[in-house]
Write a protein that holds these residues in place. Structure first.
Motif, PDB file in Angstrom:
ATOM      1  N   LEU A 156      -0.442  -1.116  19.378  1.00 33.34           N
ATOM      2  CA  LEU A 156      -0.344   0.273  18.933  1.00 33.34           C
ATOM      3  C   LEU A 156      -1.441   0.593  17.926  1.00 33.34           C
ATOM      4  O   LEU A 156      -2.051   1.668  17.967  1.00 33.34           O
ATOM      5  N   GLU A 157      -1.714  -0.350  17.034  1.00 35.75           N
ATOM      6  CA  GLU A 157      -2.632  -0.073  15.938  1.00 35.75           C
ATOM      7  C   GLU A 157      -4.085  -0.037  16.413  1.00 35.75           C
ATOM      8  O   GLU A 157      -4.784   0.968  16.240  1.00 35.75           O
ATOM      9  N   ARG A 158      -4.551  -1.121  17.011  1.00 32.68           N
ATOM     10  CA  ARG A 158      -5.971  -1.237  17.363  1.00 32.68           C
ATOM     11  C   ARG A 158      -6.296  -0.548  18.682  1.00 32.68           C
ATOM     12  O   ARG A 158      -7.224   0.268  18.754  1.00 32.68           O
ATOM     13  N   ASP A 159      -5.545  -0.855  19.734  1.00 24.97           N
ATOM     14  CA  ASP A 159      -5.862  -0.313  21.060  1.00 24.97           C
ATOM     15  C   ASP A 159      -5.547   1.174  21.173  1.00 24.97           C
ATOM     16  O   ASP A 159      -6.283   1.923  21.819  1.00 24.97           O
ATOM     17  N   LEU A 160      -4.452   1.586  20.553  1.00 28.42           N
ATOM     18  CA  LEU A 160      -3.991   2.964  20.714  1.00 28.42           C
ATOM     19  C   LEU A 160      -4.218   3.792  19.459  1.00 28.42           C
ATOM     20  O   LEU A 160      -3.788   4.940  19.388  1.00 28.42           O
ATOM     21  N   LYS A 161      -4.899   3.227  18.472  1.00 26.66           N
ATOM     22  CA  LYS A 161      -5.439   3.950  17.325  1.00 26.66           C
ATOM     23  C   LYS A 161      -4.378   4.610  16.454  1.00 26.66           C
ATOM     24  O   LYS A 161      -4.581   5.716  15.921  1.00 26.66           O
ATOM     25  N   LEU A 162      -3.240   3.939  16.291  1.00 28.82           N
ATOM     26  CA  LEU A 162      -2.225   4.465  15.391  1.00 28.82           C
ATOM     27  C   LEU A 162      -2.458   4.023  13.944  1.00 28.82           C
ATOM     28  O   LEU A 162      -1.616   4.244  13.080  1.00 28.82           O
ATOM     29  N   GLU A 163      -3.613   3.434  13.718  1.00 28.33           N
ATOM     30  CA  GLU A 163      -3.973   2.964  12.395  1.00 28.33           C
ATOM     31  C   GLU A 163      -5.422   3.350  12.142  1.00 28.33           C
ATOM     32  O   GLU A 163      -6.255   3.294  13.049  1.00 28.33           O
ATOM     33  N   GLU A 164      -5.746   3.771  10.950  1.00 30.96           N
ATOM     34  CA  GLU A 164      -7.117   4.148  10.620  1.00 30.96           C
ATOM     35  C   GLU A 164      -8.015   2.904  10.638  1.00 30.96           C
ATOM     36  O   GLU A 164      -7.557   1.779  10.501  1.00 30.96           O
ATOM     37  N   GLY A 165      -9.302   3.126  10.793  1.00 27.30           N
ATOM     38  CA  GLY A 165     -10.252   2.021  10.781  1.00 27.30           C
ATOM     39  C   GLY A 165     -10.496   1.484  12.174  1.00 27.30           C
ATOM     40  O   GLY A 165     -10.434   2.214  13.163  1.00 27.30           O
ATOM     41  N   ASN A 166     -10.805   0.207  12.290  1.00 32.66           N
ATOM     42  CA  ASN A 166     -11.097  -0.457  13.571  1.00 32.66           C
ATOM     43  C   ASN A 166     -12.228   0.235  14.327  1.00 32.66           C
ATOM     44  O   ASN A 166     -12.227   0.288  15.553  1.00 32.66           O
ATOM     45  N   GLY A 167     -13.189   0.789  13.559  1.00 30.30           N
ATOM     46  CA  GLY A 167     -14.346   1.413  14.188  1.00 30.30           C
ATOM     47  C   GLY A 167     -14.133   2.835  14.665  1.00 30.30           C
ATOM     48  O   GLY A 167     -15.013   3.405  15.308  1.00 30.30           O
ATOM     49  N   VAL A 168     -12.976   3.421  14.364  1.00 29.88           N
ATOM     50  CA  VAL A 168     -12.673   4.783  14.802  1.00 29.88           C
ATOM     51  C   VAL A 168     -12.999   5.758  13.672  1.00 29.88           C
ATOM     52  O   VAL A 168     -12.515   5.581  12.544  1.00 29.88           O
ATOM     53  N   PRO A 169     -13.804   6.793  13.915  1.00 25.78           N
ATOM     54  CA  PRO A 169     -14.079   7.784  12.868  1.00 25.78           C
ATOM     55  C   PRO A 169     -12.793   8.428  12.352  1.00 25.78           C
ATOM     56  O   PRO A 169     -11.851   8.654  13.127  1.00 25.78           O
ATOM     57  N   ASP A 170     -12.760   8.740  11.078  1.00 27.62           N
ATOM     58  CA  ASP A 170     -11.577   9.336  10.462  1.00 27.62           C
ATOM     59  C   ASP A 170     -11.188  10.632  11.158  1.00 27.62           C
ATOM     60  O   ASP A 170     -12.047  11.466  11.476  1.00 27.62           O
ATOM     61  N   GLY A 171      -9.891  10.780  11.392  1.00 31.98           N
ATOM     62  CA  GLY A 171      -9.359  12.033  11.918  1.00 31.98           C
ATOM     63  C   GLY A 171      -9.349  12.181  13.421  1.00 31.98           C
ATOM     64  O   GLY A 171      -8.750  13.120  13.944  1.00 31.98           O
ATOM     65  N   MET A 172      -9.993  11.263  14.142  1.00 33.27           N
ATOM     66  CA  MET A 172     -10.082  11.422  15.601  1.00 33.27           C
ATOM     67  C   MET A 172      -8.721  11.379  16.277  1.00 33.27           C
ATOM     68  O   MET A 172      -8.511  12.011  17.311  1.00 33.27           O
ATOM     69  N   TYR A 173      -7.781  10.625  15.694  1.00 30.46           N
ATOM     70  CA  TYR A 173      -6.502  10.414  16.360  1.00 30.46           C
ATOM     71  C   TYR A 173      -5.316  10.924  15.537  1.00 30.46           C
ATOM     72  O   TYR A 173      -4.204  10.455  15.694  1.00 30.46           O
ATOM     73  N   ASP A 174      -5.563  11.906  14.692  1.00 32.55           N
ATOM     74  CA  ASP A 174      -4.481  12.451  13.868  1.00 32.55           C
ATOM     75  C   ASP A 174      -3.336  12.990  14.719  1.00 32.55           C
ATOM     76  O   ASP A 174      -2.153  12.765  14.420  1.00 32.55           O
ATOM     77  N   ASN A 175      -3.663  13.703  15.793  1.00 27.65           N
ATOM     78  CA  ASN A 175      -2.619  14.297  16.643  1.00 27.65           C
ATOM     79  C   ASN A 175      -1.760  13.220  17.302  1.00 27.65           C
ATOM     80  O   ASN A 175      -0.534  13.348  17.386  1.00 27.65           O
ATOM     81  N   ARG A 176      -2.406  12.147  17.772  1.00 28.27           N
ATOM     82  CA  ARG A 176      -1.667  11.068  18.425  1.00 28.27           C
ATOM     83  C   ARG A 176      -0.760  10.358  17.417  1.00 28.27           C
ATOM     84  O   ARG A 176       0.402  10.062  17.715  1.00 28.27           O
ATOM     85  N   GLN A 177      -1.293  10.101  16.258  1.00 26.99           N
ATOM     86  CA  GLN A 177      -0.497   9.421  15.235  1.00 26.99           C
ATOM     87  C   GLN A 177       0.714  10.258  14.829  1.00 26.99           C
ATOM     88  O   GLN A 177       1.826   9.741  14.674  1.00 26.99           O
TER      89      GLN A 177
END
Length: 501
Positions: A253-274
């Motif tokens: 959930l955290e790394r693959d599905l981006k429910l956690e900030e970081g891991n190379g993902v720009p801030d805010g990209m996955y706010d809606n999913r989270q």
């Protein structure tokens, strides 16, 4: 017409090929340029030209241009479905056990000093360049220009390494790689020579981080599921049960599905999913379906970025006038599971990862819209590049040139079966060691080495009746003769390719 004049005409055309060194393409100026566009883990299922359940979304309009204007290979396969070995096979034209890079693991090094096709092209007057992901540690050889991602590379603000060392860039990796490739074609090559350019994308490799501009794509779409998303492996061996590449249990959930900030993902990209996940907290099959939808949307968004950049390359070739004498290929280092059998990743000899896309455009040589159904393997790619360039193929390479197939002619002695071998166990995703043989209809797989060398299990599939490979026929008495025949063919190929376990 006099007999003497007829004789002159006959002699002229008889000696014409030899006046150009006996090569089909004449002088060096007439030799074709070659562009090889290679993605990482791109499945044939997500290329529009191959049809399938995602085709209605039109995910790859530019890659599809290669199919419409050239040839689509429907039975192209790899010899070891994992990144680094596949790339070593691409360069050498040899199986993993011969070139030596049979694992992804860094403990097994690739010997750059060995024979590679680009070294031979370079010796015969070609400019050679490698840009992007190669996943082989060490200094590249045989390239006039190389600029590659260290290891897996990053999606955003990636590092690159070249002859001068490592340096940082800013931007999205898929775009940067093609920026560099187009800059090399326009400004850095010797334009008096034909060229071989390898454009190697990181995408759509895990963890599937798209360009920001594509985040809205598929937002309101419910993607179709594979029919066997909830496969119970009822007829399969223990290997299918013991793998660790399940969307249900192993996709994070955290790394693959981006429910956690970081891991190379720009801030805010996955706010809606989270926010959605926190409010809904799905469980059981609902959670698996949510994970599948989220993963596949990111995968397709990454593919969209690759496809856009294929379009940039094709448009440049057309605008510059280089297109008429340039062969363009598109392929991937292997296939990938997009929910089939409930999985992501690759490694198994089942079709979705064993098979890889291959498309080619070569104006005036390939019939537009043609489809090839011959058994093709990644051991053939190096030989094809050499043949296109009019360079002799070394006898120790293990594949065959695809040039006759590109021109619509299948040699009478073309292969009737393929050999496969996966070695990385124990290792990532816990896929058991296995080897196998696949023909035009039947596939036999031998899993081994779980506890002892003699600990083996077998699977047989009828690809005509069971294309999803759900029904293992190995113990079915009606297929006893088929099993025996396939085992004989497996042993024949192992002897041919000098396989040692």
């Amino acid at each position: 017409m006099s007999k003497i004049y007829q004789l002159y005409i006959f002699i002229f055309f008889a000696i014409l090929p030899f006046a150009y060194g006996g090569k089909i393409y004449g002088s060096s100026k007439e030799k074709p340029n070659i562009i090889w566009i290679f993605s990482d883990d791109h499945s044939y299922q997500t290329i529009g030209a191959y049809g399938g359940r995602f085709a209605y979304l039109n995910p790859t309009p530019n890659i599809d241009r290669l199919a419409h204007e050239g040839m689509r290979f429907d039975r192209c396969y790899v010899e070891n479905s994992i990144c680094a070995p596949s790339r070593a096979t691409l360069l050498t034209g040899k199986f993993s056990h011969v070139h030596g890079k049979y694992l992804n693991q860094s403990s097994i090094k690739f010997d750059h000093n060995q024979q590679q096709f680009q070294k031979l092209l370079q010796q015969h007057g070609y400019q050679t360049a490698m840009i992007g992901k190669i996943h082989l540690d060490g200094k590249m050889q045989g390239f006039d220009y190389w600029d590659v991602l260290p290891g897996q590379g990053k999606y955003y603000d990636p590092e690159f390494i070249n002859e001068s060392g490592k340096y940082d860039t800013r931007g999205y990796v898929t775009d940067i790689i093609v920026d560099k490739a187009l800059d090399w074609i326009k400004n850095k090559r010797d334009k008096s020579k034909p060229f071989m350019l390898m454009i190697h994308q990181k995408a759509p490799h895990r963890t599937w981080i798209p360009a920001k501009r594509h985040m809205s794509k598929y937002a309101d779409v419910v993607l179709p599921e594979s029919d066997n998303l909830f496969d119970d492996y009822a007829s399969r061996t223990t290997a299918a049960y013991e793998q660790k590449m399940s969307i249900d249990k192993d996709m994070t959930l955290e790394r693959d599905l981006k429910l956690e900030e970081g891991n190379g993902v720009p801030d805010g990209m996955y706010d809606n999913r989270q926010e959605w996940f926190e409010n809904n907290k799905p469980e059981g099959e609902e959670l698996v379906r949510w994970k599948y939808q989220s993963y596949m949307k990111d995968f397709l968004r990454c593919v969209w970025g690759v496809d856009e950049n294929v379009g940039r390359v094709l448009d440049f070739l057309e605008e510059s006038g280089l297109g008429d004498n340039t062969v363009v290929f598109y392929s991937s280092d292997q296939g990938f599971y997009n929910g089939e059998h409930g999985w992501f990743d690759k490694r198994f000899m089942y079709e979705e990862s064993f098979r890889t896309p291959l498309l080619a455009r070569w104006p005036d040589h390939i019939k537009p819209g043609s489809v090839n159904m011959d058994l093709v393997q990644n051991i053939d790619f190096a030989e094809t590049f050499l043949d296109l360039a009019g360079v002799d193929i070394p006898g120790d390479m293990q594949g065959c040139s695809l040039v006759p197939l590109l021109q619509g002619e299948t040699p009478e002695d073309w292969r009737e079966s393929l050999y496969y071998h996966y070695y990385e166990y124990p290792g990532a995703h816990s896929v058991r060691k296995h080897e196998g043989v696949s023909g035009k209809r039947f596939k036999l797989i031998r899993f081994y080495g779980n506890d002892t060398p003699d600990d083996e299990e077998w699977e047989l599939y009828d690809l005509k009746k069971d294309s999803a490979e759900m029904n293992n026929l190995y113990d079915n008495p009606e297929y006893t003769q088929t099993v025996q025949h396939m085992k004989e063919e497996l042993n024949r190929l192992k002897e041919k390719y000098k396989v040692k376990e």
